[in-house]
Motif scaffolding. Structure first.
Motif, mmCIF file in Angstrom:
data_model
loop_
_atom_site.group_PDB
_atom_site.id
_atom_site.type_symbol
_atom_site.label_atom_id
_atom_site.label_comp_id
_atom_site.label_asym_id
_atom_site.label_seq_id
_atom_site.Cartn_x
_atom_site.Cartn_y
_atom_site.Cartn_z
ATOM 1 N N LYS A 1 0.842 -1.204 0.000
ATOM 2 C CA LYS A 1 0.000 0.000 0.000
ATOM 3 C C LYS A 1 0.872 1.248 0.000
ATOM 4 O O LYS A 1 1.979 1.265 0.526
ATOM 5 C CB LYS A 1 -1.003 -0.018 1.141
ATOM 6 N N GLN B 1 -6.643 -2.991 -2.969
ATOM 7 C CA GLN B 1 -8.064 -2.673 -2.796
ATOM 8 C C GLN B 1 -8.900 -3.952 -2.687
ATOM 9 O O GLN B 1 -9.820 -4.033 -1.877
ATOM 10 C CB GLN B 1 -8.567 -1.819 -3.954
ATOM 11 N N SER C 1 -8.239 -5.368 0.817
ATOM 12 C CA SER C 1 -8.674 -4.441 1.870
ATOM 13 C C SER C 1 -10.175 -4.213 1.884
ATOM 14 O O SER C 1 -10.771 -4.113 2.967
ATOM 15 C CB SER C 1 -7.975 -3.092 1.694
ATOM 16 N N GLN C 2 -10.816 -4.146 0.717
ATOM 17 C CA GLN C 2 -12.226 -3.763 0.668
ATOM 18 C C GLN C 2 -13.147 -4.870 0.162
ATOM 19 O O GLN C 2 -14.204 -5.103 0.735
ATOM 20 C CB GLN C 2 -12.384 -2.522 -0.204
ATOM 21 N N THR C 3 -12.777 -5.537 -0.904
ATOM 22 C CA THR C 3 -13.666 -6.513 -1.525
ATOM 23 C C THR C 3 -13.637 -7.860 -0.810
ATOM 24 O O THR C 3 -14.683 -8.479 -0.616
ATOM 25 C CB THR C 3 -13.289 -6.720 -3.011
ATOM 26 N N ASP D 1 -4.839 -2.346 -7.381
ATOM 27 C CA ASP D 1 -6.104 -3.088 -7.455
ATOM 28 C C ASP D 1 -6.105 -4.275 -6.499
ATOM 29 O O ASP D 1 -7.122 -4.595 -5.884
ATOM 30 C CB ASP D 1 -6.377 -3.556 -8.884
#
Length: 126
Positions: A42, A95, A98-100, A92
């Motif tokens: 990150k 992300q 971390s998010q999906t 990507d």
């Protein structure tokens, strides 16, 4: 007598090596988790973390390319040319974990990165 001493010394060395090997075989080797890889990847990242991230992710993909055998296993990652920038793909992935798919954070990084690449760059259905 020298032959017997040599034989005993060799047998002792073999036994010691076998015992050492068995002791090490029981050790659990730590595997980098997806979250640990995300922490290296990150942004903003230190030069050391950035180098680690790029080296690790490149090695995963290069190993995939070098070890797959098209006649025995179908391709799961098909990057169209011109390929996207490496930083874009890594961002990507960060992300994605971390998010999906935060439930994958404790899974091995190599497996999650390959799964991500398979989703990001799927091969055409035949």
């Amino acid at each position: 007598m020298k032959k017997l001493s040599f034989t005993l010394a060799a047998a002792s060395a073999i036994c010691a090596a076998a015992l050492t090997f068995n002791a090490n075989a029981d050790q659990k080797i730590p595997v980098l988790s997806a979250q640990e890889l995300v922490n290296h990847c990150k942004l903003p990242a230190s030069p050391d973390s950035r180098s680690y991230c790029i080296g690790y992710t490149t090695a995963i993909y290069d190993t995939y390319l070098a070890t797959r055998h098209p006649q025995r296993a179908k391709n799961t990652i098909c990057v169209k040319q011109p390929a996207p920038k490496r930083d874009e793909v890594i961002a990507d992935y960060v992300q994605f974990i971390s998010q999906t798919a935060p439930m994958l954070a404790n899974d091995p990084a190599a497996g999650t990165f390959l799964s991500f690449l398979s989703m990001r760059f799927p091969c055409a259905k035949k």
